[in-house]
Enzyme design. Sequence first.
Site, PDB file in Angstrom:
ATOM      1  N   ASN A  41       0.836  -1.203   0.000  1.00  9.36           N
ATOM      2  CA  ASN A  41       0.000   0.000   0.000  1.00  9.36           C
ATOM      3  C   ASN A  41       0.870   1.251   0.000  1.00  9.36           C
ATOM      4  O   ASN A  41       1.809   1.357   0.773  1.00  9.36           O
ATOM      5  CB  ASN A  41      -0.888   0.044   1.247  1.00  9.36           C
ATOM      6  CG  ASN A  41      -1.997  -0.969   1.171  1.00  9.36           C
ATOM      7  OD1 ASN A  41      -2.043  -1.889   1.954  1.00  9.36           O
ATOM      8  ND2 ASN A  41      -2.873  -0.817   0.214  1.00  9.36           N
ATOM      9  N   GLY A  42       0.529   2.177  -0.860  1.00 15.17           N
ATOM     10  CA  GLY A  42       1.241   3.450  -0.864  1.00 15.17           C
ATOM     11  C   GLY A  42       2.585   3.406  -1.564  1.00 15.17           C
ATOM     12  O   GLY A  42       3.374   4.332  -1.465  1.00 15.17           O
ATOM     13  N   GLU A 165      -5.883  -2.527  -9.461  1.00 18.42           N
ATOM     14  CA  GLU A 165      -6.515  -3.355  -8.424  1.00 18.42           C
ATOM     15  C   GLU A 165      -7.983  -3.586  -8.734  1.00 18.42           C
ATOM     16  O   GLU A 165      -8.837  -3.554  -7.852  1.00 18.42           O
ATOM     17  CB  GLU A 165      -6.342  -2.708  -7.050  1.00 18.42           C
ATOM     18  CG  GLU A 165      -4.878  -2.485  -6.741  1.00 18.42           C
ATOM     19  CD  GLU A 165      -4.631  -2.136  -5.294  1.00 18.42           C
ATOM     20  OE1 GLU A 165      -5.365  -2.644  -4.440  1.00 18.42           O
ATOM     21  OE2 GLU A 165      -3.682  -1.375  -5.025  1.00 18.42           O
TER      22      GLU A 165
END
Lengths: 278, 265
Positions: A41-42, A165
């Site tokens: 994430n990120g 995603e």
Amino acid sequence: MNEMIKVSHLTYAYTQNSQPALDDVSFTISSGDWVAIVGHNGSGKSTLAQALDGLIDFKLGNIWVDGTKLTEQSVWTVRSNIGMIFQNPDNQFVGATVEDDVAFGLENMAVPHDEMQARVDEALSEVHMSDFRRKQPEQLSGGQKQRVALAGVIAMQPKIIILDEATSMLDPVGRREILGVIRKLKKRLGITVLSITHEIDETTDADKIIVLNDGKIVSTGAPETIYSHSGLLLKLGLDVPYSQRLKRELTQRHIKTPETYFDEEGMVDWLWQSLLKK
Amino acid sequence: MNKILFGRYIPLDSFVHRMDPRSKLILSFLYVIVIFFANNWWIYLLMAVVAFVSILASKINFKLFVDGVMPLLWIIAFTMVIQILFGTGGQTYWHWGIFSITSVGILNAAYIFVRFTLIILISTLLTLSTSPIQISDALESLLMPLRKIHFPVYEVALMLSIALRFVPSLMDETETIMNAQRARGVDFGTGNIIQRLKKIIPILIPLFVSAFNRAEDLATAMEARGYRGGAGRTKYRLLKWETRDTLATLVYSLMAIGVFALRLL
Ligand SMILES: Nc1ncnc2c1ncn2[C@@H]1O[C@H](COP(=O)(O)OP(=O)(O)OP(=O)(O)O)[C@@H](O)[C@H]1O
Ligand SMILES: [Mg+2]
């Protein structure tokens, strides 16, 4: 094989952040390839996808899509070559009904009405949603909405499909359906696919995997190569696919495993069969 | 609220359903205007007949129309009571201070009842037989002349259709947030007005945050799909004025003429 996407020294930071979301990223993608971008994430995956589609205004670095350099002037041409599917099925459904939504991109491209009708019909049958054409979004499951989004992309006849995603909010069945349709499209039309995911299980279709960490590319290679560096993947909070791990464990115990990639179900079948043979 | 305003469209295949939404919108409007000119029972009879024929032509179950009138019955009753108590003229049956019950007052109350009922029936017919998106298409088309004075007709129509599209999503979301707050022990059913209003705030804030996130996602998705403003787009859904629309317009025009003729009685 010509280059479909070329990114060179791309750096981008959101104004609020001091840390750049993308830090000197360079890579190329050949036409007709399936490339998976993984990272926690990120790590900058979505930012990269948006940069490719000209959705963020980067100052450092260059991007070429199908030979066209991405600039303020060429952004609409570039965009017409790229179909994007985002994560949240609800937040990308623009139309009031399934067919309206599929037609939205065509309306923007000012496609004449008759041709639009034909392309909508074709795209809907491609994703097996023809029977749902008059349904409203609330009447559809998440997986069905993503199939509609995919139909919207197919109708635009892009050269590249980017999945950000796109299957992460779906159940395994929905996920398999979407990936199945894309696999078929890629085979038939030679579309280039860029799939962004932090489910390493989804990278098994890829010809190449790009691993992103804190805005930097840390590793690039064929799936087998990437999977063999399981230490690196674990460090980045990712994991090799379950079936790959199983294979490795079996090999360590001197059991011969199949060369080609199997998903979990495939491995189960293979195990049953090899047990029967004994 | 859910039941009154939204999700009412009944998809059927009928004369009314197949009509151009523009003609339905215009004719419903005409009907509502004309009914304010009614001043005797013959006119109400004529207009009731037109309303019932229209309803029959839609093949929609009449019960749904009754459901449409029911929630508004209180408002109708209230207006009637006011009319009965304060109306003057004709024979006076009862009188007390400023209140009086007169024959004209009663007659007017009866007119109001019929008028309201007919207006509700006709507008219910419009919303039951026309999907929100068709209504927004019709508005876009009818408002097109306003482009001359630089009114952003395309954009407003798109805004309207997206707003309509997201109403159910936001309602679901409200429900989810309320359940989440209930799970934390908030009781929405008790307390005085001020206490209850205070309990709304923890619903509104997450709702706004999520609506803004949605809006941002949606804007990105629209841009990615090549949206760059309304002008120069083609339309997937085309509106087509057909014989049945001309026919319906004729019937309603005759009704309007009939109404003005009957006024002279
Ligand atoms: N709109 C924004 N404004 C400010 N910072 C942002 C914005 N979007 C992303 N970022 C920041 O940029 C970095 C990269 O984010 P990005 O969304 O590209 O990551 P990602 O790899 O797609 O993550 P995820 O797996 O959660 O989708 C993160 O540090 C994030 O906080
Ligand atoms: Mg992301």
